[in-house]
Write a protein that holds these residues in place. Structure first.
Motif, PDB file in Angstrom:
ATOM      1  N   SER A  59      -5.454   4.191  -7.566  1.00 38.31           N
ATOM      2  CA  SER A  59      -5.043   2.742  -6.620  1.00 38.31           C
ATOM      3  C   SER A  59      -5.603   3.031  -5.360  1.00 38.31           C
ATOM      4  O   SER A  59      -5.739   3.927  -4.525  1.00 38.31           O
ATOM      5  CB  SER A  59      -3.552   2.683  -6.362  1.00 38.31           C
ATOM      6  OG  SER A  59      -3.515   1.665  -5.392  1.00 38.31           O
ATOM      7  N   GLN A  60      -6.467   1.833  -5.207  1.00 40.04           N
ATOM      8  CA  GLN A  60      -7.355   1.911  -4.054  1.00 40.04           C
ATOM      9  C   GLN A  60      -6.578   1.526  -2.650  1.00 40.04           C
ATOM     10  O   GLN A  60      -7.142   1.712  -1.787  1.00 40.04           O
ATOM     11  CB  GLN A  60      -8.401   0.628  -4.130  1.00 40.04           C
ATOM     12  CG  GLN A  60      -9.488   0.778  -5.157  1.00 40.04           C
ATOM     13  CD  GLN A  60     -10.486   1.832  -4.674  1.00 40.04           C
ATOM     14  OE1 GLN A  60     -10.918   1.986  -3.502  1.00 40.04           O
ATOM     15  NE2 GLN A  60     -10.856   2.654  -5.641  1.00 40.04           N
ATOM     16  N   SER A  61      -5.175   1.113  -2.982  1.00 37.89           N
ATOM     17  CA  SER A  61      -4.208   0.847  -1.863  1.00 37.89           C
ATOM     18  C   SER A  61      -3.699   2.297  -1.096  1.00 37.89           C
ATOM     19  O   SER A  61      -2.912   2.044  -0.489  1.00 37.89           O
ATOM     20  CB  SER A  61      -3.326  -0.184  -2.084  1.00 37.89           C
ATOM     21  OG  SER A  61      -2.506   0.301  -3.247  1.00 37.89           O
ATOM     22  N   VAL A  62      -3.915   3.491  -1.885  1.00 36.41           N
ATOM     23  CA  VAL A  62      -3.105   4.510  -1.378  1.00 36.41           C
ATOM     24  C   VAL A  62      -3.999   5.460  -0.548  1.00 36.41           C
ATOM     25  O   VAL A  62      -5.031   5.579  -0.703  1.00 36.41           O
ATOM     26  CB  VAL A  62      -2.937   5.353  -2.635  1.00 36.41           C
ATOM     27  CG1 VAL A  62      -2.239   6.786  -2.570  1.00 36.41           C
ATOM     28  CG2 VAL A  62      -1.816   4.580  -3.646  1.00 36.41           C
ATOM     29  N   LYS A  63      -3.184   6.080   0.389  1.00 36.82           N
ATOM     30  CA  LYS A  63      -4.149   6.859   1.405  1.00 36.82           C
ATOM     31  C   LYS A  63      -3.266   8.279   1.589  1.00 36.82           C
ATOM     32  O   LYS A  63      -1.940   8.094   0.842  1.00 36.82           O
ATOM     33  CB  LYS A  63      -4.116   6.273   2.754  1.00 36.82           C
ATOM     34  CG  LYS A  63      -5.023   4.922   2.813  1.00 36.82           C
ATOM     35  CD  LYS A  63      -5.054   4.379   4.180  1.00 36.82           C
ATOM     36  CE  LYS A  63      -6.006   3.002   4.272  1.00 36.82           C
ATOM     37  NZ  LYS A  63      -6.268   2.613   5.623  1.00 36.82           N
ATOM     38  N   SER A 110       0.713  -1.269   0.007  1.00 35.23           N
ATOM     39  CA  SER A 110      -0.024  -0.045   0.099  1.00 35.23           C
ATOM     40  C   SER A 110       0.856   1.123  -0.090  1.00 35.23           C
ATOM     41  O   SER A 110       2.012   1.117   0.295  1.00 35.23           O
ATOM     42  CB  SER A 110      -1.020   0.072   1.189  1.00 35.23           C
ATOM     43  OG  SER A 110      -0.192  -0.111   2.569  1.00 35.23           O
ATOM     44  N   VAL A 124       4.642  -1.143   2.781  1.00 35.59           N
ATOM     45  CA  VAL A 124       4.119   0.212   2.633  1.00 35.59           C
ATOM     46  C   VAL A 124       5.036   1.316   2.023  1.00 35.59           C
ATOM     47  O   VAL A 124       6.320   1.169   2.569  1.00 35.59           O
ATOM     48  CB  VAL A 124       3.618   0.688   3.921  1.00 35.59           C
ATOM     49  CG1 VAL A 124       3.075   2.101   3.826  1.00 35.59           C
ATOM     50  CG2 VAL A 124       2.514  -0.278   4.511  1.00 35.59           C
ATOM     51  N   ARG A 159      -9.976   7.261   3.591  1.00 35.60           N
ATOM     52  CA  ARG A 159      -8.473   7.255   3.001  1.00 35.60           C
ATOM     53  C   ARG A 159      -7.578   8.229   3.170  1.00 35.60           C
ATOM     54  O   ARG A 159      -6.517   8.471   2.610  1.00 35.60           O
ATOM     55  CB  ARG A 159      -8.661   6.792   1.576  1.00 35.60           C
ATOM     56  CG  ARG A 159      -9.437   5.468   1.254  1.00 35.60           C
ATOM     57  CD  ARG A 159      -9.194   5.167  -0.413  1.00 35.60           C
ATOM     58  NE  ARG A 159      -8.084   5.317  -1.080  1.00 35.60           N
ATOM     59  CZ  ARG A 159      -8.424   5.296  -2.564  1.00 35.60           C
ATOM     60  NH1 ARG A 159      -9.599   5.400  -3.029  1.00 35.60           N
ATOM     61  NH2 ARG A 159      -7.226   5.488  -3.122  1.00 35.60           N
TER      62      ARG A 159
END
Length: 361
Positions: A183-187, A37, A163, A241
């Motif tokens: 990307s859904q895994s980025v915050k 992520s 990460v 997010r």
């Protein structure tokens, strides 16, 4: 008659080796991207970002990069030279930095431009310094061959991490829509500081284009307010997010806030991490270094500006940054005594005084 060995088998062999390396690298990158992520720390100069970034850097599960946009931000060249892509003219800044950040978070290093792969701040991170040291003798005019020779020192730790964290002071909030959508895994962590403290420090120690407070403070707060308004829209679009963090909270309660940031990023808060946090905030390491992350008393350091800023400068900033104060809960000054008394908080005792993950229920 002389007979010459045909070079074709050698050429084919080299081609196949290169093809296997490329395919293997792409497959590994895809598989690794699914498991990893990314976290973007979006902040501003002299707002505690180096301190916050170091808290992530100490985790063995993190690949951390310090201000990866330095190269494109400083470059005056209108052409962009890439490691594998054809040379082309620069597009708009938002588009370019979105691509760079997404490529960094996905470890797609061969997609990057040469300026991003040779920029000076690569030496500022534990994870990128070995690569920087490798290209350093040729950094200002590195060839693609020289970059390829060192690139494994960048690619390997990036791909192996769980990460990936980048901290940026040159990233417009507008770019985060593209980055979060990609990307859904980025915050994202939006790290903020009292504008009076940040502006004073920027003008004293940063690269302020002017020594006159009025225009600089006006533009700074205008830019921060724009970012806040865009972030509020992004919070609705990407619930859960985005985290809002304040440097003052991080300095006052570093263990609590670091635990919250680690939980947000999906990281383990270990005994080693706790020891590190204590060592750089509670006097175990004593230094007077102005720009260092190690401070003998993080609370004192975060409030020290209140003793040094000119009172009339502070109330001028108040007059220019009122909308930012309203959004973030900072209090305008009524008296000089209020400014100098560090026992009095300059933020409202509301939810703004704590890091919160804002999400749509």
């Amino acid at each position: 008659m002389l007979h010459y060995r045909r070079p074709l088998p050698l050429v084919v062999g080299l081609f196949l080796v290169g093809l296997l390396w490329l395919c293997g690298n792409k497959v590994y990158s895809i598989l690794n991207h699914q498991a990893a992520s990314g976290v973007v720390i979006l902040t501003y100069m002299r707002s505690g970002s180096t301190f916050a970034g170091s808290l992530f850097e100490t985790s063995p599960d993190v690949f951390y990069e310090f201000e990866s946009l330095k190269g494109i931000y400083d470059s005056e060249n209108q052409e962009m030279n890439f490691l594998e892509k054809p040379t082309r003219l620069k597009r708009n800044y938002i588009s370019e930095v979105s691509n760079i950040i997404s490529s960094k978070l996905e470890c797609r290093l061969t997609d990057l431009d040469i300026a991003s792969l040779t920029q000076y701040h690569l030496k500022r991170s534990r994870d990128t310094k070995p690569y920087f040291d490798c290209i350093k003798p040729h950094r200002t005019n590195a060839t693609k061959v020289e970059i390829y020779r060192c690139l494994h020192l960048f690619q390997k730790p990036c791909s192996a991490s769980k990460v990936r964290v980048v901290k940026e002071i040159r990233l417009p909030m507008e770019a985060m829509d593209t980055i979060l959508r990609a990307s859904q895994s980025v915050k994202m962590i939006h790290l903020l500081r009292d504008p009076r403290a940040a502006i004073r420090s920027q003008m004293m120690y940063g690269n302020s284009p002017t020594t006159i407070v009025y225009p600089y403070a006006k533009k700074t707060c205008k830019d921060v307010l724009k970012d806040i308004k865009i972030r509020e829209q992004l919070e609705k679009k990407y619930p859960g997010r985005i985290m809002v963090a304040f440097y003052e909270d991080l300095a006052k309660e570093p263990l609590r806030v670091t635990k919250e940031m680690y939980a947000f990023a999906g990281l383990r808060f270990t005994a080693e991490v706790e020891k590190y946090v204590k060592s750089i905030t509670s006097g175990e390491i004593n230094t007077s270094c102005l720009l260092c992350i190690y401070k003998s008393d993080s609370v004192y350091e975060s409030q020290k500006w209140r003793k040094g800023i000119n009172y009339y400068t502070a109330i001028l900033i108040d007059s220019l940054c009122g909308e930012v104060y309203e959004k973030l809960g900072y209090l305008p000054l009524k008296t000089e005594k209020q400014l100098r008394d560090t026992n009095q908080s300059l933020r409202k005792a509301t939810n703004h005084s704590r890091i919160s993950v804002l999400s749509k229920q």
